[in-house]
Design a protein around this motif. Structure first.
Motif, PDB file in Angstrom:
ATOM      1  N   ASP A 181      -0.731  44.248  49.697  1.00  0.00           N
ATOM      2  CA  ASP A 181      -1.113  43.179  48.774  1.00  0.00           C
ATOM      3  C   ASP A 181      -0.272  41.910  48.977  1.00  0.00           C
ATOM      4  O   ASP A 181      -0.720  40.801  48.682  1.00  0.00           O
ATOM      5  CB  ASP A 181      -1.060  43.650  47.315  1.00  0.00           C
ATOM      6  CG  ASP A 181       0.296  44.194  46.887  1.00  0.00           C
ATOM      7  OD1 ASP A 181       1.272  44.108  47.669  1.00  0.00           O
ATOM      8  OD2 ASP A 181       0.382  44.725  45.758  1.00  0.00           O
ATOM      9  N   PHE A 182       0.931  42.062  49.516  1.00  0.00           N
ATOM     10  CA  PHE A 182       1.804  40.912  49.781  1.00  0.00           C
ATOM     11  C   PHE A 182       1.225  39.989  50.856  1.00  0.00           C
ATOM     12  O   PHE A 182       1.545  38.795  50.914  1.00  0.00           O
ATOM     13  CB  PHE A 182       3.182  41.394  50.239  1.00  0.00           C
ATOM     14  CG  PHE A 182       3.130  42.216  51.505  1.00  0.00           C
ATOM     15  CD1 PHE A 182       3.114  41.609  52.745  1.00  0.00           C
ATOM     16  CD2 PHE A 182       3.070  43.604  51.445  1.00  0.00           C
ATOM     17  CE1 PHE A 182       3.041  42.359  53.912  1.00  0.00           C
ATOM     18  CE2 PHE A 182       3.003  44.365  52.602  1.00  0.00           C
ATOM     19  CZ  PHE A 182       2.981  43.732  53.838  1.00  0.00           C
ATOM     20  N   ALA A 183       0.367  40.545  51.735  1.00  0.00           N
ATOM     21  CA  ALA A 183      -0.107  39.776  52.890  1.00  0.00           C
ATOM     22  C   ALA A 183      -0.991  38.601  52.484  1.00  0.00           C
ATOM     23  O   ALA A 183      -1.018  37.565  53.158  1.00  0.00           O
ATOM     24  CB  ALA A 183      -0.862  40.687  53.850  1.00  0.00           C
ATOM     25  N   LYS A 184      -1.690  38.755  51.380  1.00  0.00           N
ATOM     26  CA  LYS A 184      -2.518  37.655  50.873  1.00  0.00           C
ATOM     27  C   LYS A 184      -1.651  36.450  50.552  1.00  0.00           C
ATOM     28  O   LYS A 184      -1.991  35.304  50.890  1.00  0.00           O
ATOM     29  CB  LYS A 184      -3.285  38.109  49.628  1.00  0.00           C
ATOM     30  CG  LYS A 184      -4.103  37.020  48.962  1.00  0.00           C
ATOM     31  CD  LYS A 184      -4.799  37.547  47.719  1.00  0.00           C
ATOM     32  CE  LYS A 184      -5.548  36.437  46.997  1.00  0.00           C
ATOM     33  NZ  LYS A 184      -6.224  36.934  45.752  1.00  0.00           N
ATOM     34  N   HIS A 185      -0.501  36.690  49.936  1.00  0.00           N
ATOM     35  CA  HIS A 185       0.387  35.601  49.542  1.00  0.00           C
ATOM     36  C   HIS A 185       1.087  34.983  50.747  1.00  0.00           C
ATOM     37  O   HIS A 185       1.515  33.825  50.688  1.00  0.00           O
ATOM     38  CB  HIS A 185       1.403  36.102  48.526  1.00  0.00           C
ATOM     39  CG  HIS A 185       0.784  36.757  47.333  1.00  0.00           C
ATOM     40  ND1 HIS A 185       0.043  36.060  46.404  1.00  0.00           N
ATOM     41  CD2 HIS A 185       0.754  38.064  46.930  1.00  0.00           C
ATOM     42  CE1 HIS A 185      -0.403  36.891  45.478  1.00  0.00           C
ATOM     43  NE2 HIS A 185       0.013  38.099  45.773  1.00  0.00           N
ATOM     44  N   LEU A 186       1.172  35.740  51.842  1.00  0.00           N
ATOM     45  CA  LEU A 186       1.755  35.197  53.064  1.00  0.00           C
ATOM     46  C   LEU A 186       0.760  34.323  53.823  1.00  0.00           C
ATOM     47  O   LEU A 186       1.153  33.588  54.726  1.00  0.00           O
ATOM     48  CB  LEU A 186       2.245  36.331  53.972  1.00  0.00           C
ATOM     49  CG  LEU A 186       3.421  37.157  53.453  1.00  0.00           C
ATOM     50  CD1 LEU A 186       3.733  38.306  54.407  1.00  0.00           C
ATOM     51  CD2 LEU A 186       4.653  36.283  53.258  1.00  0.00           C
ATOM     52  N   GLY A 187      -0.521  34.435  53.475  1.00  0.00           N
ATOM     53  CA  GLY A 187      -1.538  33.602  54.111  1.00  0.00           C
ATOM     54  C   GLY A 187      -2.402  34.288  55.140  1.00  0.00           C
ATOM     55  O   GLY A 187      -3.164  33.627  55.863  1.00  0.00           O
ATOM     56  N   ALA A 188      -2.315  35.624  55.223  1.00  0.00           N
ATOM     57  CA  ALA A 188      -3.134  36.355  56.189  1.00  0.00           C
ATOM     58  C   ALA A 188      -4.580  36.473  55.707  1.00  0.00           C
ATOM     59  O   ALA A 188      -4.857  36.507  54.509  1.00  0.00           O
ATOM     60  CB  ALA A 188      -2.552  37.747  56.416  1.00  0.00           C
ATOM     61  N   TYR A 189      -5.497  36.556  56.655  1.00  0.00           N
ATOM     62  CA  TYR A 189      -6.870  36.965  56.368  1.00  0.00           C
ATOM     63  C   TYR A 189      -6.864  38.484  56.209  1.00  0.00           C
ATOM     64  O   TYR A 189      -6.171  39.186  56.945  1.00  0.00           O
ATOM     65  CB  TYR A 189      -7.810  36.610  57.523  1.00  0.00           C
ATOM     66  CG  TYR A 189      -8.110  35.145  57.698  1.00  0.00           C
ATOM     67  CD1 TYR A 189      -9.350  34.621  57.328  1.00  0.00           C
ATOM     68  CD2 TYR A 189      -7.181  34.278  58.276  1.00  0.00           C
ATOM     69  CE1 TYR A 189      -9.640  33.272  57.517  1.00  0.00           C
ATOM     70  CE2 TYR A 189      -7.464  32.934  58.467  1.00  0.00           C
ATOM     71  CZ  TYR A 189      -8.702  32.440  58.082  1.00  0.00           C
ATOM     72  OH  TYR A 189      -8.985  31.111  58.261  1.00  0.00           O
ATOM     73  N   ILE A 190      -7.651  39.004  55.275  1.00  0.00           N
ATOM     74  CA  ILE A 190      -7.706  40.449  55.048  1.00  0.00           C
ATOM     75  C   ILE A 190      -9.167  40.871  54.953  1.00  0.00           C
ATOM     76  O   ILE A 190      -9.939  40.293  54.167  1.00  0.00           O
ATOM     77  CB  ILE A 190      -6.957  40.848  53.763  1.00  0.00           C
ATOM     78  CG1 ILE A 190      -5.492  40.399  53.837  1.00  0.00           C
ATOM     79  CG2 ILE A 190      -7.029  42.365  53.548  1.00  0.00           C
ATOM     80  CD1 ILE A 190      -4.735  40.529  52.540  1.00  0.00           C
ATOM     81  N   LEU A 191      -9.543  41.862  55.742  1.00  0.00           N
ATOM     82  CA  LEU A 191     -10.927  42.334  55.787  1.00  0.00           C
ATOM     83  C   LEU A 191     -10.968  43.809  55.409  1.00  0.00           C
ATOM     84  O   LEU A 191     -10.265  44.630  56.008  1.00  0.00           O
ATOM     85  CB  LEU A 191     -11.500  42.138  57.189  1.00  0.00           C
ATOM     86  CG  LEU A 191     -12.947  42.578  57.423  1.00  0.00           C
ATOM     87  CD1 LEU A 191     -13.918  41.785  56.545  1.00  0.00           C
ATOM     88  CD2 LEU A 191     -13.314  42.426  58.899  1.00  0.00           C
TER      89      LEU A 191
END
Length: 263
Positions: free
Chosen positions: A53-63
């Protein structure tokens, strides 16, 4: 962005995290042909959306897909060609669980026409989303990196002997990403967790198919042992375990971002 069969969280930097086995839904018209074993969807890559869930805040695209791998395995070649010739593996539309239990009632396994329909309804949209996202990142940033995020039970006798290492990285024996990208990951401190590269898992169909390092598209698979964040007996999310492993995952993702943003 939510579609009928997947959700894409758009980012602002050239890293896509794909979670092709995170879905748990089964459409009713398929579900009624399946066994009670199938309804439990035990072979899901459980809770990866929570772990990352942290990756969204880092700016990654998530699929992430909506539907279970029991409906169709998004990480398989649609022609049915095996990733590991000669080894035991589950099919594009699996008919047995990792414990070799039947997923369909007698005589109700998917027909060729049904498999084709599932490719069109579930497989193709997810893969189109991957292709479009990687193309967008390459166009905008000149580079694209994809982390194929997976998890698996620490012990699966059907597929391997003994207990898996905790972090299992795969880049198709060096072919799916720049050598420096994997080396930068291997130099990170994952202790007290064990790690291996290109061991039992070398990268699945998605990792292999979309890789194009010569044209700045780099892919890496992580198969995370579920013992690092689950109560494996009950498949319940273990908050304490998860809190301990998540900093290691965040360290990994941040390193991939560093690589992705290098010219």
């Amino acid at each position: 962005m939510s579609q009928a069969s997947y959700t894409l969280i758009e980012g602002n930097l050239p890293l896509l995290i794909s979670m092709p086995h995170n879905g748990t839904d089964i459409a009713d018209h398929i579900k009624h042909t399946m066994t009670d074993v199938a309804h439990k969807v035990e072979d899901t890559d459980w809770y990866l959306d929570r772990l990352y869930d942290f990756a969204k805040h880092l700016g990654a695209y998530i699929l992430m897909p909506k539907y279970s791998r029991y409906v169709i395995d998004l990480n398989r070649d649609p022609t049915g060609v095996s990733l590991y010739p000669g080894a035991d593996t589950t099919e594009l539309c699996p008919t047995t669980s990792f414990k070799s239990e039947p997923l369909y009632k007698d005589g109700q396994q998917p027909t060729e026409d049904e498999i084709t329909r599932r490719i069109n309804d579930y497989w193709q949209p997810y893969h189109q989303a991957i292709a479009d996202t990687l193309a967008t990142m390459r166009h905008q940033f000149g580079k694209a990196v994809m982390l194929e995020a997976h998890s698996i039970a620490s012990v699966v006798p059907r597929f391997f002997d003994g207990q898996l290492p905790d972090f299992n990285f795969g880049n198709n024996q060096g072919q799916s990403c720049a050598k420096s990208m994997l080396e930068s990951i291997e130099q990170l401190d994952f202790s007290p967790y064990s790690q291996v590269s290109n061991g039992r898992f070398k990268g699945g169909y998605i990792t292999r198919h979309y890789a194009d390092p010569k044209n700045n598209v780099h892919t890496l698979q992580l198969e995370l042992s579920q013992r690092t964040y689950l109560d494996e007996a009950t498949l319940a999310y273990d908050q304490q375990k998860a809190d301990e492993v998540k900093p290691k995952l965040e360290m990994l993702v941040k390193q991939l971002i560093v690589f992705a943003q290098q010219s």
